[in-house]
Design a protein around this motif. Structure first.
Motif, PDB file in Angstrom:
ATOM      1  N   ILE A 140      45.835  40.318  39.810  1.00 60.18           N
ATOM      2  CA  ILE A 140      46.798  40.248  40.913  1.00 60.18           C
ATOM      3  C   ILE A 140      48.173  39.755  40.450  1.00 60.18           C
ATOM      4  CG2 ILE A 140      47.273  39.283  43.188  1.00 60.18           C
ATOM      5  CD1 ILE A 140      44.978  41.240  43.229  1.00 60.18           C
ATOM      6  N   HIS A 141      48.214  38.655  39.744  1.00 56.65           N
ATOM      7  CA  HIS A 141      49.530  38.152  39.345  1.00 56.65           C
ATOM      8  C   HIS A 141      50.214  39.076  38.344  1.00 56.65           C
ATOM      9  CE1 HIS A 141      52.754  35.429  38.073  1.00 56.65           C
ATOM     10  NE2 HIS A 141      52.516  35.932  36.878  1.00 56.65           N
ATOM     11  N   LEU A 142      49.461  39.493  37.322  1.00 55.82           N
ATOM     12  CA  LEU A 142      50.109  40.336  36.304  1.00 55.82           C
ATOM     13  C   LEU A 142      50.469  41.711  36.860  1.00 55.82           C
ATOM     14  CD1 LEU A 142      48.196  39.259  33.076  1.00 55.82           C
ATOM     15  CD2 LEU A 142      50.517  38.666  33.772  1.00 55.82           C
ATOM     16  N   TRP A 143      49.836  42.095  37.961  1.00 57.04           N
ATOM     17  CA  TRP A 143      50.333  43.270  38.681  1.00 57.04           C
ATOM     18  C   TRP A 143      51.678  42.946  39.321  1.00 57.04           C
ATOM     19  CZ3 TRP A 143      46.013  45.874  42.196  1.00 57.04           C
ATOM     20  CH2 TRP A 143      45.243  46.719  41.404  1.00 57.04           C
ATOM     21  N   VAL A 144      51.633  42.008  40.289  1.00 58.49           N
ATOM     22  CA  VAL A 144      52.818  41.876  41.139  1.00 58.49           C
ATOM     23  C   VAL A 144      53.991  41.206  40.440  1.00 58.49           C
ATOM     24  CG1 VAL A 144      51.493  41.924  43.272  1.00 58.49           C
ATOM     25  CG2 VAL A 144      52.054  39.741  42.261  1.00 58.49           C
ATOM     26  N   GLU A 145      53.726  40.337  39.463  1.00 55.90           N
ATOM     27  CA  GLU A 145      54.870  39.709  38.813  1.00 55.90           C
ATOM     28  C   GLU A 145      55.028  40.178  37.379  1.00 55.90           C
ATOM     29  OE1 GLU A 145      55.184  35.362  40.312  1.00 55.90           O
ATOM     30  OE2 GLU A 145      53.623  36.383  41.416  1.00 55.90           O
ATOM     31  N   GLY A 146      54.353  41.259  37.031  1.00 57.70           N
ATOM     32  CA  GLY A 146      54.468  41.804  35.695  1.00 57.70           C
ATOM     33  C   GLY A 146      54.663  43.305  35.759  1.00 57.70           C
ATOM     34  N   VAL A 147      53.545  44.030  35.668  1.00 57.96           N
ATOM     35  CA  VAL A 147      53.666  45.476  35.477  1.00 57.96           C
ATOM     36  C   VAL A 147      54.203  46.210  36.704  1.00 57.96           C
ATOM     37  CG1 VAL A 147      51.996  45.517  33.615  1.00 57.96           C
ATOM     38  CG2 VAL A 147      51.199  45.810  35.957  1.00 57.96           C
ATOM     39  N   TRP A 148      53.932  45.688  37.908  1.00 57.54           N
ATOM     40  CA  TRP A 148      54.523  46.368  39.081  1.00 57.54           C
ATOM     41  C   TRP A 148      56.037  46.202  39.076  1.00 57.54           C
ATOM     42  CZ3 TRP A 148      51.304  45.977  44.260  1.00 57.54           C
ATOM     43  CH2 TRP A 148      50.029  46.509  44.040  1.00 57.54           C
TER      44      TRP A 148
ATOM     45  N   LEU B  38      40.478  40.914  45.966  1.00 59.78           N
ATOM     46  CA  LEU B  38      39.675  41.903  45.229  1.00 59.78           C
ATOM     47  C   LEU B  38      38.400  42.164  46.022  1.00 59.78           C
ATOM     48  CD1 LEU B  38      40.175  40.382  41.692  1.00 59.78           C
ATOM     49  CD2 LEU B  38      41.249  42.433  42.610  1.00 59.78           C
ATOM     50  N   GLU B  39      38.543  42.261  47.348  1.00 60.47           N
ATOM     51  CA  GLU B  39      37.375  42.374  48.220  1.00 60.47           C
ATOM     52  C   GLU B  39      36.681  43.727  48.133  1.00 60.47           C
ATOM     53  OE1 GLU B  39      40.355  41.274  49.390  1.00 60.47           O
ATOM     54  OE2 GLU B  39      40.058  39.329  50.334  1.00 60.47           O
ATOM     55  N   GLN B  40      37.320  44.710  47.506  1.00 63.16           N
ATOM     56  CA  GLN B  40      36.728  46.052  47.453  1.00 63.16           C
ATOM     57  C   GLN B  40      35.346  45.994  46.796  1.00 63.16           C
ATOM     58  OE1 GLN B  40      39.455  45.328  45.342  1.00 63.16           O
ATOM     59  NE2 GLN B  40      40.861  45.327  47.062  1.00 63.16           N
ATOM     60  N   PRO B  41      34.337  46.593  47.442  1.00 61.61           N
ATOM     61  CA  PRO B  41      33.005  46.630  46.830  1.00 61.61           C
ATOM     62  C   PRO B  41      33.046  47.426  45.515  1.00 61.61           C
ATOM     63  CG  PRO B  41      32.932  47.306  49.132  1.00 61.61           C
ATOM     64  CD  PRO B  41      34.362  47.230  48.758  1.00 61.61           C
ATOM     65  N   LEU B  42      32.068  47.181  44.664  1.00 62.83           N
ATOM     66  CA  LEU B  42      32.080  47.804  43.337  1.00 62.83           C
ATOM     67  C   LEU B  42      32.234  49.328  43.360  1.00 62.83           C
ATOM     68  CD1 LEU B  42      32.066  47.101  40.357  1.00 62.83           C
ATOM     69  CD2 LEU B  42      29.584  47.392  40.359  1.00 62.83           C
ATOM     70  N   PRO B  43      31.476  50.056  44.232  1.00 60.80           N
ATOM     71  CA  PRO B  43      31.665  51.522  44.236  1.00 60.80           C
ATOM     72  C   PRO B  43      33.123  51.894  44.506  1.00 60.80           C
ATOM     73  CG  PRO B  43      29.810  50.901  45.643  1.00 60.80           C
ATOM     74  CD  PRO B  43      30.444  49.628  45.189  1.00 60.80           C
ATOM     75  N   HIS B  44      33.774  51.146  45.391  1.00 63.73           N
ATOM     76  CA  HIS B  44      35.179  51.436  45.683  1.00 63.73           C
ATOM     77  C   HIS B  44      36.056  51.149  44.479  1.00 63.73           C
ATOM     78  CE1 HIS B  44      33.449  51.324  49.675  1.00 63.73           C
ATOM     79  NE2 HIS B  44      34.517  51.945  50.117  1.00 63.73           N
TER      80      HIS B  44
END
Lengths: 455, 282
Positions: free
Chosen positions: A186-194, A116-122
């Motif tokens: 991250i987990h609920l993305w890749v092992e759930g909703v994605w 989740l390295e994206q800066p807040l504005p991103h």
């Protein structure tokens, strides 16, 4: 292509392809640093190439999801997109966000919070893009009034992805709590909703490619979604091993993530039986290769290789070693990279001039080189990881000394990584060598006609 | 199964799993404070966490085993290395490790002195979080040492007397007992010292210790008070800075990086045993 507005997908796919290529450049660069010494130590150290490698993955996969959705929704709802302009605006914003984040990382402008390295504005721009996207899709479906199950699963997957991004926007004083919520995203993305998104694309492709009965396919899609969530939601616990959370997450993680292969096996059987029934009769058999390949590779990478180190008694030795990299590479490639490459391969003949529906031999080379390259990379990480676990974690050899002993596996990683990169380069070349075509055809409105063995 | 039943299955299983997950999340929040010693999260620790993030440490190292796998895990680093060592290390890692030897080197990060001490405070907080005893045995940065105690499960190891190979009862030879102290003191001597000739880890090798000690105390420049080899070894344990082994990686500003607390953490008897053991390393 039946609807002119579907052509926005082409540009999404084009951006995804460029970012995919870049991701490999930084991946190979990171791999060579395992061999060392590193001549770029003060110009482009490992932490920078690695953060760019993983962030490009997330961005290009999401770009691919968006493109594939903009293709699929008009097809399923039998209407033009609500707003092509909004779709392009979203793509421009999204690409600017992605590219500027990558440039920022070169100068260490990032949050330093894993994945989740994206800066807040991103992150805020990401939210805006998601909202535009969901609005556009929602309005398209609303306008047409035709809403299929496949679309429903896709849409719930996309909306949940956006919702689950919110914990990533918050600040946590306690490092352990921030780890706890990192995996909500991250987990609920890749092992759930994605997985829902992947399942929806899989169902769409199988209905089109194999001519499988929609009623049957959608029923099994529900079953798969149910299995994914039983295992996936509570399976988040396997990220809660050894990070300072209550003990009970250990058995819960062991039990529920052991069920994850069931959902993935379901998906692979689903794809394979649909293909068997049709006998590969659709002309675009290359797309069918990618589709079934995705389901099978996801079962291998996400399911079996995940299972290999998911029990707490095993994981306490393997946790934080290259065993995780083994699982991560195969899982992400099988489940997400391949399903997008499948959607691209399916749609491309309809969006470009002079491309054979059957796929070119170049396309098959790209498929097999990538599969063998990624398989080899997975084995390299696996053998390196096993060596690391035994030498460092069990025998007590120091980290740096153990890494020296497993150099040969890094050589193998670079060799197989180069093979994989060649496959990707061919895919990208094949993507761009035909000129895009943006007119709608008079295709029949029914699901694509398919010759079956019986007919 | 009908289409409708399949849909009910999907929705119901999702809702049930989500409900259980949320309840456990609430319960975890109830326990976070105690498990992580939240009362010890001082402003210094919080600033140290920001340093950890600002310098992107997690994309090479791991913490709680999470991160990239390119550099050592730092969960328990402050248990293995003292503050003086870590401070000097972070000023210039190349003084401690050679890129040609290990093929990897941490680039100098240009941290301010305040950032360094904040970061160490953060890492020290991390090392005390209750994370179910992981790692099951210490993860070392360099060297190779296999203290038998840690080969067994941690739970069993702490409950049962040490493994079969190290005798530690009161009747045993003090040198054998000393070897056990060498492996089990906190921090363990093995975390930084090897007994293999030529294997210098964070501390110098202890192979040939007796011969070197004789030469050191015989030299005129020796600043310490020891009269004999045993005295020198004892002095090195309880007052590490009395004599400094040459090298930037071992000391700075007249202070040894070796932890200073053994005089308190070990009993007089244990120190005797340890000296007896080390005095066998001719």
């Amino acid at each position: 292509m039946r609807y002119k507005s579907q052509s926005v997908a082409y540009w999404y796919f084009a951006v995804a392809m460029v970012l995919f290529g870049l991701q490999l450049v930084f991946g190979l660069l990171s791999a060579t640093k395992y061999l060392g010494p590193d001549p770029l130590l003060y110009i482009l150290p490992f932490d920078v190439t690695k953060v760019i490698h993983t962030n490009l993955l997330i961005v290009w996969v999401l770009t691919g999801f968006m493109g594939a959705t903009y293709w699929m929704i008009p097809d399923e709802s039998r209407t033009e997109l609500h707003s092509v302009k909004l779709a392009y605006l979203q793509l421009i914003l999204w690409t600017l966000m992605g590219v500027s984040a990558i440039i920022g990382y070169l100068f260490r402008y990032g949050t330093g919070n894993k994945l989740l390295e994206q800066p807040l504005p991103h992150k805020i721009v990401i939210v805006i893009c998601m909202l535009i996207f969901l609005y556009n899709i929602g309005m398209t479906i609303k306008k047409s009034g035709r809403f299929t199950t496949t679309e429903g699963v896709l849409l719930i997957g996309l909306v949940s992805s956006a919702v689950l991004f919110f914990p990533a926007l918050l600040y946590y004083e306690n490092y352990t709590v921030s780890i706890f919520y990192r995996w909500w995203t991250i987990h609920l993305w890749v092992e759930g909703v994605w997985m829902m998104i992947m399942g929806a694309f899989l169902a769409y492709l199988l209905i089109r490619l194999s001519g499988a009965d929609r009623e049957v396919m959608e029923k099994w899609l529900y079953v798969i979604v149910g299995l994914v969530f039983i295992a996936g939601i509570l399976g988040t616990a396997h990220h809660y091993y050894w990070v300072g959370v209550p003990q009970y997450w250990l058995p819960i993680g062991g039990l529920f993530s052991a069920l994850e292969p069931a959902a993935l096996a379901g998906m692979a059987i689903y794809a394979y039986s649909a293909m068997r029934r049709s006998g590969l009769a659709h002309p675009n058999s290359l797309a069918l290769h990618w589709t079934v390949g995705s389901a099978v590779f996801a079962l291998f990478g996400a399911g079996l290789l995940g299972l290999a180190h998911t029990f707490p008694a095993v994981n306490k030795w393997t946790h934080g070693t290259l065993i995780t990299a083994m699982h991560g590479h195969a899982a992400f490639y099988g489940a997400y990279a391949m399903i997008i490459l499948a959607m691209i391969t399916y749609t491309l003949p309809k969006m470009t001039y002079g491309r054979s529906e059957k796929g070119s031999s170049l396309g098959y080379w790209a498929f097999w080189l990538q599969i063998s390259g990624m398989f080899g990379m997975t084995l390299s990480f696996a053998t390196a990881g096993l060596g690391q676990v035994y030498l460092e974690r069990i025998m007590g050899m120091g980290y740096l000394d153990a890494q020296l002993k497993i150099q040969v596996h890094f050589l193998m990683l670079i060799a197989t990584g180069a093979l994989f990169a060649l496959g990707v380069a061919l895919f990208i070349y094949d993507f761009f060598r035909h000129r895009p075509r943006f007119e709608a055809d008079d295709e029949p409105v029914e699901d694509a006609p398919v010759k079956t063995r019986d007919s | 199964m009908t289409n409708r039943q399949a849909r009910v299955f999907a929705i119901a299983s999702t809702l049930i799993a989500a409900l259980i997950f949320l309840i456990l999340t609430l319960d975890s929040h109830r326990q976070f404070g105690e498990l992580t010693n939240a009362e010890n999260i001082t402003p210094e620790v919080t600033r140290g966490k920001d340093v950890w993030h600002k310098y992107n440490c997690i994309n090479c190292h791991t913490l709680f085993g999470e991160g990239a796998y390119y550099a050592p895990d730092l969960t328990k680093i402050t248990k293995h290395r003292g503050e003086a060592y870590l401070t000097a290390y972070m000023r210039d890692p190349s003084k401690f490790y050679d890129e040609q030897t290990h093929r990897r080197l941490m680039p100098t990060q240009d941290l301010s002195e305040e950032e360094i001490s904040d970061l160490i405070a953060f890492l020290d907080w991390v090392s005390n979080v209750d994370n179910q005893g992981w790692p099951p045995r210490p993860i070392m940065v360099t060297g190779a040492a296999v203290p038998t105690e840690f080969v067994a499960d941690t739970d069993e190891a702490s409950a049962a007397p040490a493994g079969d190979t190290t005798p530690v009862t009161a009747e045993d030879d003090p040198r054998a007992q000393g070897e056990y102290v060498y492996q089990t003191a906190s921090p363990a001597c093995t975390a930084c010292h090897s007994t293999q000739p030529g294997v210098d880890m964070a501390g110098p090798t202890l192979a040939g210790l007796v011969t070197r000690a004789q030469a050191i105390i015989a030299a005129e420049s020796y600043p310490g008070e020891a009269q004999d080899v045993e005295g020198y070894i004892r002095e090195s344990i309880v007052a590490p800075s009395a004599y400094l082994v040459p090298g930037d990686m071992y000391s700075a500003g007249g202070t040894s990086f070796m932890p200073q607390g053994y005089g308190e953490s070990l009993t007089e008897e244990q120190i005797d045993q340890l000296v007896a053991y080390l005095a066998t390393l001719k």
